[in-house]
Design a protein around this motif. Sequence first.
Motif, mmCIF file in Angstrom:
data_model
loop_
_atom_site.group_PDB
_atom_site.id
_atom_site.type_symbol
_atom_site.label_atom_id
_atom_site.label_comp_id
_atom_site.label_asym_id
_atom_site.label_seq_id
_atom_site.Cartn_x
_atom_site.Cartn_y
_atom_site.Cartn_z
ATOM 1 N N MET A 19 37.174 42.564 33.201
ATOM 2 C CA MET A 19 37.216 43.638 34.479
ATOM 3 C C MET A 19 36.719 42.991 35.312
ATOM 4 S SD MET A 19 35.011 46.676 34.981
ATOM 5 C CE MET A 19 35.196 48.032 33.889
ATOM 6 N N LEU A 20 36.967 43.218 36.448
ATOM 7 C CA LEU A 20 36.660 42.285 37.574
ATOM 8 C C LEU A 20 35.811 42.542 38.275
ATOM 9 C CD1 LEU A 20 40.640 41.530 39.265
ATOM 10 C CD2 LEU A 20 39.392 40.281 38.598
ATOM 11 N N PRO A 21 34.823 41.410 38.686
ATOM 12 C CA PRO A 21 33.971 41.777 39.894
ATOM 13 C C PRO A 21 34.354 42.737 40.687
ATOM 14 C CG PRO A 21 33.945 39.268 40.250
ATOM 15 C CD PRO A 21 35.206 39.604 38.658
ATOM 16 N N GLU A 22 33.194 43.680 40.837
ATOM 17 C CA GLU A 22 33.405 44.262 42.464
ATOM 18 C C GLU A 22 31.962 43.376 43.600
ATOM 19 O OE1 GLU A 22 33.925 48.908 41.968
ATOM 20 O OE2 GLU A 22 32.709 48.158 40.633
ATOM 21 N N TYR A 23 32.800 43.138 44.631
ATOM 22 C CA TYR A 23 32.038 42.731 46.157
ATOM 23 C C TYR A 23 32.079 43.914 47.367
ATOM 24 C CZ TYR A 23 32.977 38.488 43.252
ATOM 25 O OH TYR A 23 32.678 37.502 42.275
ATOM 26 N N ALA A 24 30.999 43.857 47.771
ATOM 27 C CA ALA A 24 30.635 44.761 48.552
ATOM 28 C C ALA A 24 31.751 44.545 49.964
ATOM 29 C CB ALA A 24 29.300 44.809 49.113
ATOM 30 N N LYS A 25 31.800 43.465 50.305
ATOM 31 C CA LYS A 25 33.362 43.054 50.843
ATOM 32 C C LYS A 25 34.438 43.696 51.636
ATOM 33 C CE LYS A 25 34.893 38.570 48.695
ATOM 34 N NZ LYS A 25 35.737 38.785 49.253
ATOM 35 N N LEU B 43 25.551 46.771 45.307
ATOM 36 C CA LEU B 43 26.747 45.608 45.468
ATOM 37 C C LEU B 43 26.500 43.735 45.204
ATOM 38 C CD1 LEU B 43 30.602 47.425 45.286
ATOM 39 C CD2 LEU B 43 29.095 46.857 43.160
ATOM 40 N N PRO B 44 27.302 42.746 44.648
ATOM 41 C CA PRO B 44 27.139 41.132 45.668
ATOM 42 C C PRO B 44 27.666 41.472 46.757
ATOM 43 C CG PRO B 44 28.299 41.478 43.247
ATOM 44 C CD PRO B 44 27.473 42.959 42.713
ATOM 45 N N GLU B 45 27.648 41.001 47.329
ATOM 46 C CA GLU B 45 27.713 40.835 49.219
ATOM 47 C C GLU B 45 29.586 40.399 48.306
ATOM 48 O OE1 GLU B 45 27.189 42.721 50.694
ATOM 49 O OE2 GLU B 45 25.952 42.895 51.245
ATOM 50 N N GLY B 46 29.105 38.999 48.119
ATOM 51 C CA GLY B 46 30.635 38.388 47.264
ATOM 52 C C GLY B 46 30.444 37.588 46.134
ATOM 53 N N PRO B 47 31.441 36.306 45.817
ATOM 54 C CA PRO B 47 30.917 35.655 44.816
ATOM 55 C C PRO B 47 29.707 34.767 44.977
ATOM 56 C CG PRO B 47 33.343 35.396 45.760
ATOM 57 C CD PRO B 47 32.925 36.766 47.053
ATOM 58 N N ASP B 48 29.746 34.865 46.233
ATOM 59 C CA ASP B 48 28.648 33.423 45.948
ATOM 60 C C ASP B 48 26.806 34.507 45.767
ATOM 61 O OD1 ASP B 48 30.442 31.577 46.518
ATOM 62 O OD2 ASP B 48 30.283 31.513 48.436
ATOM 63 N N ASP B 49 26.268 35.391 46.191
ATOM 64 C CA ASP B 49 26.074 35.876 46.625
ATOM 65 C C ASP B 49 25.608 36.719 44.842
ATOM 66 O OD1 ASP B 49 23.492 37.834 46.025
ATOM 67 O OD2 ASP B 49 25.404 39.693 47.663
ATOM 68 N N THR B 50 24.491 35.632 44.531
ATOM 69 C CA THR B 50 24.037 36.054 42.675
ATOM 70 C C THR B 50 22.698 36.557 42.341
ATOM 71 O OG1 THR B 50 23.132 33.713 42.794
ATOM 72 C CG2 THR B 50 25.065 33.659 42.002
ATOM 73 N N GLY B 51 22.545 37.202 43.509
ATOM 74 C CA GLY B 51 21.042 37.856 43.161
ATOM 75 C C GLY B 51 21.338 39.232 42.848
ATOM 76 N N PRO B 52 20.033 40.183 41.856
ATOM 77 C CA PRO B 52 21.041 41.144 41.302
ATOM 78 C C PRO B 52 20.974 42.441 42.044
ATOM 79 C CG PRO B 52 18.400 40.318 42.040
ATOM 80 C CD PRO B 52 18.599 39.459 42.184
ATOM 81 N N THR B 53 21.487 43.414 41.472
ATOM 82 C CA THR B 53 22.445 44.787 41.965
ATOM 83 C C THR B 53 22.342 45.253 40.921
ATOM 84 O OG1 THR B 53 23.844 43.693 41.253
ATOM 85 C CG2 THR B 53 23.672 43.331 43.374
#
Length: 336
Positions: free
Chosen positions: A1-7, A211-221
Amino acid sequence: MLPEYAKDQPAGFTNRIERVAVVGAGGSIGRHIATELVKTGRHTVTGLTRADSKNQLPAGVKPAYINYDDESTLVTALQGQQFLVITMSVMAPPDTQSKLFRAAAKAGVPYIMPNGYGSDFTNDALAQETRRGDVIRKSLREIEATNVCSWVTLVCGFWYKFSMARGAECFGLDVTNKTFAFIDDGKTKTNISTWDQCGRAVAGLLSLKELPEGPDDTGPTVSTWKNKPLYIASFTINQKDIFESWKGVTGDKDEEWTINYESSRARYERGQERLQEGDKMGYVQILYTRQFYPNGDGNSGEKHGLANGTLGLPREDLDECTKRAKAMIESGYVYH
């Protein structure tokens, strides 16, 4: 499954959980979860409750009256909710959760925390021998089968005050007769949590970004634990630790107590015999004894790691918790 991002979300998306529904918000664990959610000031908390329920909802929780035999009331109550927390007695009709899952899917609720608190259901042997894992796994499959909702389970080990007050089948503590039954040598550590810590854990989780904001956001969500267990604990302790804390709080001396030792295997088998004879407390003995097996199955934090730090959970004082357990015992607490 592809990751989901807020952006990548549609216009109007807010990257936070604002609306939370709680089933059982007037009960033991549900009350603490609902209270901690309200305290954050970040959530609108709705308590799904039957019109004839005698449980009072915590301050700040909005009631939504439901009838489990009328699905439309469930769907209406869940409309617009982002996260559903289910807490209910094990005595509830077995199809109650299924009704909530179906209604949540129809209402479009993205996340559900089902009634699966306690031991590590991902451990196959533990799941089978406690007779709890398959029940939880069935619930998770039902949620996934909706193709709408995802799940997050809270794996918190045993509840401390509840276990202390329920009797010798749990931690081995028999206050009335002043006996303590140690399993094996009493030194096997297991994860144990307070209701307060469970409430803080859920509030901490739902205060994260969804959700993470984008691929560079590695913080917990919140999505970090999508279709995964969330492991937390108040303590990782053994029976010896519990007994020492009890003596420290009460001032009791060793010589005032009768100390017994029993192998975990023998105690587990004796619980099975009691259950076969119709004694329901035999199952409680099975459940707790299995968590204290010396192979460390009860210490899921050692295997998987705990999310305490990520969620900002405090270090609790065992003796303070024992004082509260003592008060609960002296109040005559009885689990129904």
